[in-house]
Design a protein around this motif. Structure first.
Motif, PDB file in Angstrom:
ATOM      1  N   LEU A  47      -7.607   4.957  -6.187  1.00  0.00           N
ATOM      2  CA  LEU A  47      -6.250   4.899  -5.137  1.00  0.00           C
ATOM      3  C   LEU A  47      -5.157   4.813  -5.679  1.00  0.00           C
ATOM      4  N   HIS A  75      -1.436   1.229  -9.653  1.00  0.00           N
ATOM      5  CA  HIS A  75      -0.832   0.815 -10.867  1.00  0.00           C
ATOM      6  C   HIS A  75       0.415  -0.224 -10.300  1.00  0.00           C
ATOM      7  N   PHE A  76       0.057  -1.412 -10.680  1.00  0.00           N
ATOM      8  CA  PHE A  76       1.012  -2.474  -9.895  1.00  0.00           C
ATOM      9  C   PHE A  76       2.109  -2.894 -10.811  1.00  0.00           C
ATOM     10  N   ILE A 119       4.492   2.039   2.288  1.00  0.00           N
ATOM     11  CA  ILE A 119       3.222   2.690   2.213  1.00  0.00           C
ATOM     12  C   ILE A 119       2.682   2.289   0.888  1.00  0.00           C
ATOM     13  N   GLY A 120       1.471   1.785   0.868  1.00  0.00           N
ATOM     14  CA  GLY A 120       0.747   1.133  -0.303  1.00  0.00           C
ATOM     15  C   GLY A 120       1.427  -0.161  -0.825  1.00  0.00           C
ATOM     16  N   PRO A 121       1.489  -0.969  -0.312  1.00  0.00           N
ATOM     17  CA  PRO A 121       2.029  -2.405  -0.820  1.00  0.00           C
ATOM     18  C   PRO A 121       1.361  -3.046  -1.888  1.00  0.00           C
ATOM     19  N   VAL A 136       4.699  -6.544  -4.325  1.00  0.00           N
ATOM     20  CA  VAL A 136       5.923  -6.854  -5.199  1.00  0.00           C
ATOM     21  C   VAL A 136       7.054  -6.293  -4.451  1.00  0.00           C
ATOM     22  N   ILE A 174       1.488  -0.186   5.277  1.00  0.00           N
ATOM     23  CA  ILE A 174       0.249   0.408   5.484  1.00  0.00           C
ATOM     24  C   ILE A 174      -0.501   0.594   4.442  1.00  0.00           C
ATOM     25  N   GLU A 175      -1.569   0.154   4.082  1.00  0.00           N
ATOM     26  CA  GLU A 175      -2.512   0.062   2.962  1.00  0.00           C
ATOM     27  C   GLU A 175      -4.019   0.285   3.286  1.00  0.00           C
ATOM     28  N   ILE A 176      -4.323   1.354   2.328  1.00  0.00           N
ATOM     29  CA  ILE A 176      -5.894   1.850   2.493  1.00  0.00           C
ATOM     30  C   ILE A 176      -6.849   0.873   1.859  1.00  0.00           C
ATOM     31  N   GLU A 185      -4.858   0.862   6.942  1.00  0.00           N
ATOM     32  CA  GLU A 185      -5.410   2.593   7.113  1.00  0.00           C
ATOM     33  C   GLU A 185      -4.910   3.484   6.088  1.00  0.00           C
ATOM     34  N   ASP A 186      -5.577   4.724   6.131  1.00  0.00           N
ATOM     35  CA  ASP A 186      -4.885   5.794   5.198  1.00  0.00           C
ATOM     36  C   ASP A 186      -3.762   6.363   5.779  1.00  0.00           C
ATOM     37  N   PHE A 187      -2.712   6.267   5.045  1.00  0.00           N
ATOM     38  CA  PHE A 187      -1.368   6.707   5.583  1.00  0.00           C
ATOM     39  C   PHE A 187      -1.506   8.275   6.056  1.00  0.00           C
ATOM     40  N   ASN A 189       6.036   2.274  -3.527  1.00  0.00           N
ATOM     41  CA  ASN A 189       5.836   2.766  -4.998  1.00  0.00           C
ATOM     42  C   ASN A 189       4.474   3.414  -4.778  1.00  0.00           C
ATOM     43  N   PRO A 235       1.236   6.017  -4.196  1.00  0.00           N
ATOM     44  CA  PRO A 235       0.150   6.320  -5.145  1.00  0.00           C
ATOM     45  C   PRO A 235       0.415   8.047  -5.382  1.00  0.00           C
ATOM     46  N   ILE A 268      -1.593  11.286  -4.433  1.00  0.00           N
ATOM     47  CA  ILE A 268      -1.179  11.785  -2.966  1.00  0.00           C
ATOM     48  C   ILE A 268       0.077  12.018  -2.651  1.00  0.00           C
TER      49      ILE A 268
HETATM   50  C1  LIG Z   1       1.177   2.708  -7.260  1.00  0.00           C
HETATM   51  S1  LIG Z   1       0.191   1.391  -6.163  1.00  0.00           S
HETATM   52  C2  LIG Z   1       1.607   0.556  -5.993  1.00  0.00           C
HETATM   53  C3  LIG Z   1       1.211  -1.041  -5.387  1.00  0.00           C
HETATM   54  C4  LIG Z   1       2.415  -1.700  -5.075  1.00  0.00           C
HETATM   55  N1  LIG Z   1       3.433  -1.342  -4.166  1.00  0.00           N
HETATM   56  C5  LIG Z   1       3.258  -2.045  -6.412  1.00  0.00           C
HETATM   57  O1  LIG Z   1       4.225  -1.618  -6.539  1.00  0.00           O
HETATM   58  O2  LIG Z   1       2.707  -2.857  -7.172  1.00  0.00           O
HETATM   59  C6  LIG Z   1      -0.098   2.313  -4.975  1.00  0.00           C
HETATM   60  C7  LIG Z   1      -0.656   1.646  -3.495  1.00  0.00           C
HETATM   61  O3  LIG Z   1      -0.973   2.464  -2.581  1.00  0.00           O
HETATM   62  C8  LIG Z   1      -2.236   2.350  -2.060  1.00  0.00           C
HETATM   63  N2  LIG Z   1      -2.788   3.789  -1.500  1.00  0.00           N
HETATM   64  C9  LIG Z   1      -3.385   4.535  -2.066  1.00  0.00           C
HETATM   65  N3  LIG Z   1      -3.813   5.490  -1.322  1.00  0.00           N
HETATM   66  C10 LIG Z   1      -3.313   5.336  -0.033  1.00  0.00           C
HETATM   67  C11 LIG Z   1      -3.332   5.761   1.306  1.00  0.00           C
HETATM   68  N4  LIG Z   1      -3.799   7.056   1.448  1.00  0.00           N
HETATM   69  N5  LIG Z   1      -2.749   5.155   2.445  1.00  0.00           N
HETATM   70  C12 LIG Z   1      -2.174   4.059   2.280  1.00  0.00           C
HETATM   71  N6  LIG Z   1      -2.103   3.415   0.995  1.00  0.00           N
HETATM   72  C13 LIG Z   1      -2.752   3.955  -0.135  1.00  0.00           C
HETATM   73  C14 LIG Z   1      -3.087   1.605  -3.191  1.00  0.00           C
HETATM   74  O4  LIG Z   1      -4.145   1.165  -2.596  1.00  0.00           O
HETATM   75  C15 LIG Z   1      -2.066   1.100  -3.934  1.00  0.00           C
HETATM   76  O5  LIG Z   1      -1.816  -0.320  -3.507  1.00  0.00           O
END
Ligand SMILES: C[S@@+](CC[C@H](N)C(=O)[O-])C[C@H]1O[C@@H](n2cnc3c(N)ncnc32)[C@H](O)[C@@H]1O
Length: 261
Positions: A10, A13-14, A39-41, A45, A60-62, A84-86, A105, A107, A110
């Motif tokens: 996924l 990287h936090f 997207i992807g919280p 943080v 929105i978080e998968i 959901e998947d963005f 931040n 992923p 994608i």
């Molecule tokens: C690089 S991490 C960043 C997490 C957090 N925002 C941070 O800065 O620590 C990317 C985030 O995107 C989420 N993610 C990955 N694919 C996704 C998708 N298709 N739709 C929504 N979220 C997604 C992951 O689960 C993860 O939490």
């Protein structure tokens, strides 16, 4: 609640550096919209700083484990977490006809798809900012003549002004990614309508860059252009030598030649 375990598939990287999270949140101008979608919280943080701002923040978080973590730790997010998947989610379920900014931040696995999806919904997205793999952030902002200038650069810059803001070291993430990251911002142009057929413009840009070393005369053969048009000197060029405006002119010439899409 325990912290979320990073899942590689996924792109998790936090970010552990709070000052960078704040700096990313502060890239938003907050002008022309009062809704923000992150997207992807992950563990929130960046969300934390967005929740301090005078806008309605949704996320929105998968990853269901992250969704559960956010629900427990951020009561302010109640009813604002979209699990959901963005890439598949129909954002009009929440934002019908509304303007909203996108931030994250992102992923990295994608990243291009996130930008393409944003372009698809550009009528509703005046601003987009956040962190990508450094190369991707640079590519989005690159101008003609550079090796990294490509499809993403031309299509994003056709509708948005793009700006590379700052580089982030791999050491501020858990786990650290293999590459550096870059924060960039896209601001929708005041007039972002294309003076040429949009579908054809996308086809021309994508087809030209699929064979980026060839001249346009060769790479655009599949578009069945007339011999007369192919004599035009613009076809002597390679795609990286054309600015966004020149790609628009090229599309207009192809349109005038009778090619529809
Ligand atoms: C690089 S991490 C960043 C997490 C957090 N925002 C941070 O800065 O620590 C990317 C985030 O995107 C989420 N993610 C990955 N694919 C996704 C998708 N298709 N739709 C929504 N979220 C997604 C992951 O689960 C993860 O939490």
């Amino acid at each position: 609640m325990e912290k979320v375990k990073a899942k590689k598939h996924l792109g998790q990287h936090f970010l552990k550096d709070e000052s960078i999270a704040k700096a990313i949140a502060d890239t938003l101008s907050l002008k022309g919209y009062d809704e923000v979608l992150e997207i992807g919280p992950g563990m929130g943080v960046l969300t934390k700083y967005l929740l301090d701002k005078p806008v309605n923040t949704r996320v929105i978080e998968i990853d269901t484990e992250s969704v559960e973590y956010l629900g427990v730790n951020y009561p302010k997010l109640k009813d604002k977490i979209i699990s959901e998947d963005f890439l598949k989610y129909n954002i009009n379920q929440v934002y019908e006809n509304k303007q909203f900014a996108i931030i994250g931040n992102f992923p990295y696995n994608i990243s291009s798809q996130i930008v393409f999806r944003t372009l698809e919904f550009r009528d509703q997205i005046p601003e987009f900012s956040g962190m990508f793999q450094k190369e991707v952030a640079e590519r989005i902002c690159e101008k003609k003549g550079s090796k990294t200038y490509g499809i993403l650069s031309v299509l994003a810059q056709a509708f948005y002004d793009t700006e590379y803001l700052f580089t982030v070291s791999e050491n501020v993430f858990i786990p650290p990614p293999k590459v550096k990251s870059g924060v960039m911002k896209m601001t929708r142009k005041e007039d972002y309508s294309l003076p040429c057929g949009e579908k054809l413009f996308f086809t021309v840009v994508k087809t030209a860059f699929q064979q980026r070393r060839k001249t346009l005369r060769n790479s655009l053969k599949t578009l069945n252009l007339s011999d007369k048009l192919r004599e035009d000197i613009i076809f002597d060029k390679r795609p990286e030598q054309l600015s966004v405006e020149e790609f628009i002119v090229l599309t207009q010439k192809i349109e005038a030649d009778g090619v529809q899409s």
